[in-house]
Design a protein around this motif. Sequence first.
Motif, PDB file in Angstrom:
ATOM      1  N   ARG A 112       0.834  -1.205   0.000  1.00 45.69           N
ATOM      2  CA  ARG A 112       0.000   0.000   0.000  1.00 45.69           C
ATOM      3  C   ARG A 112       0.867   1.253   0.000  1.00 45.69           C
ATOM      4  NH1 ARG A 112      -4.190   1.167  -2.502  1.00 45.69           N
ATOM      5  NH2 ARG A 112      -5.974   1.927  -1.351  1.00 45.69           N
ATOM      6  N   VAL A 113       1.898   1.247   0.828  1.00 47.83           N
ATOM      7  CA  VAL A 113       2.790   2.405   0.893  1.00 47.83           C
ATOM      8  C   VAL A 113       3.542   2.576  -0.425  1.00 47.83           C
ATOM      9  CG1 VAL A 113       4.817   3.354   2.040  1.00 47.83           C
ATOM     10  CG2 VAL A 113       3.027   2.284   3.392  1.00 47.83           C
ATOM     11  N   LEU A 114       4.007   1.478  -1.017  1.00 43.35           N
ATOM     12  CA  LEU A 114       4.749   1.560  -2.275  1.00 43.35           C
ATOM     13  C   LEU A 114       3.867   2.091  -3.407  1.00 43.35           C
ATOM     14  CD1 LEU A 114       6.817  -1.746  -2.118  1.00 43.35           C
ATOM     15  CD2 LEU A 114       7.646   0.589  -1.804  1.00 43.35           C
ATOM     16  N   LEU A 115       2.597   1.760  -3.384  1.00 40.69           N
ATOM     17  CA  LEU A 115       1.675   2.297  -4.389  1.00 40.69           C
ATOM     18  C   LEU A 115       1.550   3.806  -4.255  1.00 40.69           C
ATOM     19  CD1 LEU A 115      -1.183  -0.379  -4.475  1.00 40.69           C
ATOM     20  CD2 LEU A 115       0.249   0.332  -6.392  1.00 40.69           C
ATOM     21  N   GLU A 328       1.326  -0.734 -12.006  1.00 40.76           N
ATOM     22  CA  GLU A 328       0.340  -1.792 -12.249  1.00 40.76           C
ATOM     23  C   GLU A 328       0.824  -3.125 -11.679  1.00 40.76           C
ATOM     24  OE1 GLU A 328      -2.774  -1.793 -13.369  1.00 40.76           O
ATOM     25  OE2 GLU A 328      -2.567   0.388 -13.259  1.00 40.76           O
ATOM     26  N   VAL A 329       2.150  -3.359 -11.757  1.00 33.02           N
ATOM     27  CA  VAL A 329       2.701  -4.593 -11.187  1.00 33.02           C
ATOM     28  C   VAL A 329       2.457  -4.620  -9.681  1.00 33.02           C
ATOM     29  CG1 VAL A 329       4.813  -5.899 -10.777  1.00 33.02           C
ATOM     30  CG2 VAL A 329       4.452  -4.766 -12.973  1.00 33.02           C
ATOM     31  N   MET A 330       2.746  -3.509  -9.021  1.00 35.82           N
ATOM     32  CA  MET A 330       2.525  -3.446  -7.572  1.00 35.82           C
ATOM     33  C   MET A 330       1.031  -3.568  -7.246  1.00 35.82           C
ATOM     34  SD  MET A 330       5.289  -0.615  -6.225  1.00 35.82           S
ATOM     35  CE  MET A 330       5.041   0.631  -7.479  1.00 35.82           C
ATOM     36  N   ARG A 331       0.198  -2.950  -8.089  1.00 32.31           N
ATOM     37  CA  ARG A 331      -1.240  -3.035  -7.857  1.00 32.31           C
ATOM     38  C   ARG A 331      -1.739  -4.466  -7.995  1.00 32.31           C
ATOM     39  NH1 ARG A 331      -4.681   0.971  -7.650  1.00 32.31           N
ATOM     40  NH2 ARG A 331      -3.202   2.386  -8.646  1.00 32.31           N
ATOM     41  N   GLU A 332      -1.195  -5.208  -8.980  1.00 35.19           N
ATOM     42  CA  GLU A 332      -1.593  -6.606  -9.153  1.00 35.19           C
ATOM     43  C   GLU A 332      -1.195  -7.435  -7.929  1.00 35.19           C
ATOM     44  OE1 GLU A 332       0.066  -8.056 -12.751  1.00 35.19           O
ATOM     45  OE2 GLU A 332      -1.049  -6.652 -14.035  1.00 35.19           O
ATOM     46  N   GLU A 333       0.028  -7.190  -7.401  1.00 33.48           N
ATOM     47  CA  GLU A 333       0.457  -7.899  -6.199  1.00 33.48           C
ATOM     48  C   GLU A 333      -0.451  -7.587  -5.021  1.00 33.48           C
ATOM     49  OE1 GLU A 333       2.981 -10.120  -5.559  1.00 33.48           O
ATOM     50  OE2 GLU A 333       3.149 -10.251  -7.742  1.00 33.48           O
ATOM     51  N   TYR A 334      -0.864  -6.331  -4.930  1.00 32.26           N
ATOM     52  CA  TYR A 334      -1.753  -5.943  -3.835  1.00 32.26           C
ATOM     53  C   TYR A 334      -3.129  -6.597  -3.986  1.00 32.26           C
ATOM     54  CZ  TYR A 334      -4.290  -2.982  -0.544  1.00 32.26           C
ATOM     55  OH  TYR A 334      -5.056  -2.527   0.500  1.00 32.26           O
ATOM     56  N   LEU A 335      -3.634  -6.657  -5.231  1.00 28.90           N
ATOM     57  CA  LEU A 335      -4.951  -7.253  -5.457  1.00 28.90           C
ATOM     58  C   LEU A 335      -4.943  -8.754  -5.188  1.00 28.90           C
ATOM     59  CD1 LEU A 335      -6.071  -5.340  -8.687  1.00 28.90           C
ATOM     60  CD2 LEU A 335      -6.871  -4.996  -6.335  1.00 28.90           C
ATOM     61  N   LYS A 336      -3.765  -9.393  -5.338  1.00 26.66           N
ATOM     62  CA  LYS A 336      -3.670 -10.824  -5.052  1.00 26.66           C
ATOM     63  C   LYS A 336      -3.969 -11.129  -3.579  1.00 26.66           C
ATOM     64  CE  LYS A 336      -0.258 -12.028  -8.612  1.00 26.66           C
ATOM     65  NZ  LYS A 336       1.143 -12.451  -8.845  1.00 26.66           N
ATOM     66  N   LEU A 337      -3.764 -10.146  -2.717  1.00 26.96           N
ATOM     67  CA  LEU A 337      -4.034 -10.347  -1.293  1.00 26.96           C
ATOM     68  C   LEU A 337      -5.533 -10.422  -0.997  1.00 26.96           C
ATOM     69  CD1 LEU A 337      -1.427  -7.848   0.237  1.00 26.96           C
ATOM     70  CD2 LEU A 337      -1.236 -10.337   0.073  1.00 26.96           C
ATOM     71  N   GLY A 338      -6.337  -9.956  -1.964  1.00 28.98           N
ATOM     72  CA  GLY A 338      -7.788 -10.011  -1.755  1.00 28.98           C
ATOM     73  C   GLY A 338      -8.282  -8.901  -0.838  1.00 28.98           C
TER      74      GLY A 338
END
Length: 594
Positions: A112-115, A328-338
């Motif tokens: 979240r912070v990296l985004l 977008e890569v970081m966002r995809e990783e974040y979305l993987k957490l659900g």
Amino acid sequence: MGVWLKWLWYHRNYFIISITPLILLPLPLISPTPQARCGYAIILMALFWCTECMPLAVTALLPVVLFPMMGIMTAGEVSIEYLKDSNMLFIGGLLVAIAVEQWNLHKRIALRVLLVVGARPALLMMGFMIVSAFLSMWISNTATTAMMLPIAEAILQQLKAIEIQADERDLQAAVEANHGFEMEPTSTKQEISNDKQPDTNTQQEDRVCKREVSPESCKESSKQAMEDRYLLLTKGMSLSVCYSASIGGTATLTGSTTNIILKGQIDKMFPENGDVINFASWFAFSFPNMVLMLVFSWIWLQFMFLGFNMKKSFGCGMKSSRDQEAREVMREEYLKLGRLTFAEVAVLVIFTTLVLLWFTREPGFIDGWATVLFNKEKAFVSDGTIAILMSMLFFAIPSQLPKFGGYGYDEAGKKINSPPNLLNWQKVHERMPWNIILLLGGGFALAAGSERSGLSTWLGERLTPLEKIPPYAISLLLSLLVATFTECASNTATTTLFLPILASMAIAIKIHPLYVMLPCTLAANLAFMLPVATPPNAVAFSFGGLRVIDMVKAGFMLNILGILTINLGINTWGYAMFDLGTIPAWVNATQGQP
């Protein structure tokens, strides 16, 4: 000869274990005093800790054997030192950290912070350092580094892949443009060259390259330059994560084992200290110091690995299409957490409540809730009490809201009829570093033995000539000594060995004990120069394509900056906070029996 030397080297631990006690034996035989016998035990443990011929925790158990057999303390008196209030605080803090890791709350916070920070090199490094420092305030420095480095590596690999694709598109477009350019009349070529403006410095260099050499050669040189640039960026990012994890651990009382050792030693040697070191007072002093160290570290690593080109590092005036793809890569990783689960919310609430209770228990400027409710006559409730209370909730609160119809199936296909708790003992047993608890106890036992045998008093009397040196100079020199020693020995062992001696020295030369004990404790965390100095350094060394010389060059300056920052803090706001200009009454008070 070479074969024999190799054989001796491979079996060195057995020789150290068997020969060292015999070499040191003349000390208690020639001088059969309690001080000499205690000195024998301390020197033996120091050598075992420095050489690591036995596990550190096993060496920490030597007082249980040596002190009773040498007539320094009874077995019961020694054994009780291994589970003090400071150990309870440490255990409670670790249980919270295990719960946070169990439900991936730390990863959600990091992404979240990296985004928010973005993907430009300097800002990305800043983001990783902020996140690593914050997480290591609450969970172990090693766990923070181990979690953050794969995230950093994945983002850098994606940034590199995106840049390769973009460069190939630019090269293809340039080749096609040059082909069309050659087919135009001279006048048209002149008009085009006058109108054409380069988008960036890199593109301009590519065009010059394309005019002079073949596209293939230009592509290879561009690729090599990019590989070198990303190698530097990877090294810098790896070091920034492990260094900021070590720095962040200094900000809270439970963030590093060395901090707990200081509190335990102060409470042991000065039982009437009035809880001078607690969570709130430690944070008030160490957090500003941590922020300063983090800023200086970021500037130095930026200078070493990225340079100070504002346009390249911060992306000023540059197009952000590649940044968007990296985001977008970081966002995809974040979305993987659900979505945020009930378990994560519960852990976050318990964690936040614990921190608030720590801060308000005894804030210093007003009476805290513990003073009003429990500690009117005596300090019954401590930070360790709160840590254990809140960590017990992890074993009482379910990880899912109650519902009808079951909670799914386990790995064996059996229906789960009740939700599991936030933590179970199996997870705790796997992740709890029990060896550190024994190591803490060994340090407290050493301090008790030194006090009981009179060794502390003897050492203090020998150090009285230092009274002529200004206190700030003593603090600076001792911080430098400890920071150097901790590069070769465990941070925990270094603090355990030095603090009792420093306390005795402070009493002998009539200065506030915290004037030397506090900066030296923080300096013990400044192990930045060698991969073997701390576990976070070792983890980063295995990830970032680093050489030892890279870590030495970066870490040497950070050690100097860290020592200067710590001594700046102890001589400014720390001096006022702890009233270091006067010797407190609790230093001269009669110390309780161990």
